[in-house]
Design a protein around this motif. Sequence first.
Motif: not given
Length: 165
Positions: A57-66, A87-97, A102-107
Amino acid sequence: MSESPTLPDAAQRVADLLVGIGHDRPVVMLPATGKTSAEAAAGLGCTVAEIAKSIIFRRVEDDVPVLVIASGSNRVDEAKVAARVGALGKADAKFVREKTGYAIGGVCPIGHAVAPVMLLDQDLFQYDSVWAAAGHPHAVFNLTPQQLQAMTGAEVADVAQVTSA
């Protein structure tokens, strides 16, 4: 499933990290994809619940990955996670990478580009061993929940959605 001397680059990076921390089990390649917990479990001959899936996930307040490492049979309750980390936001494929490397599916639970805030599903501790992604959709490694907690430093928490029977 086979131990492969020629792993994809990201899986080799994980294998090297595991050797570096003294982990004694190899990265193995699934014959078919392990992008979903069900696919990985089928390829490994274990239950879906024994897959330690990585959800970013993406933490909304500071864009840190969760990173929530959850039992494959559980749906993550975002409200429970947000109550612990913000608070959490969605993490898209670009954010995850970008944030994990790592790519989604292999994190993988370790070796991230940016250190994530981590929670570890308490339900994983009912199993003798679990399987986690090793940097590639076909790559996994085996470890105990205690080893997973030790190598990640993740807080153990109740992260599962309650399902009504």
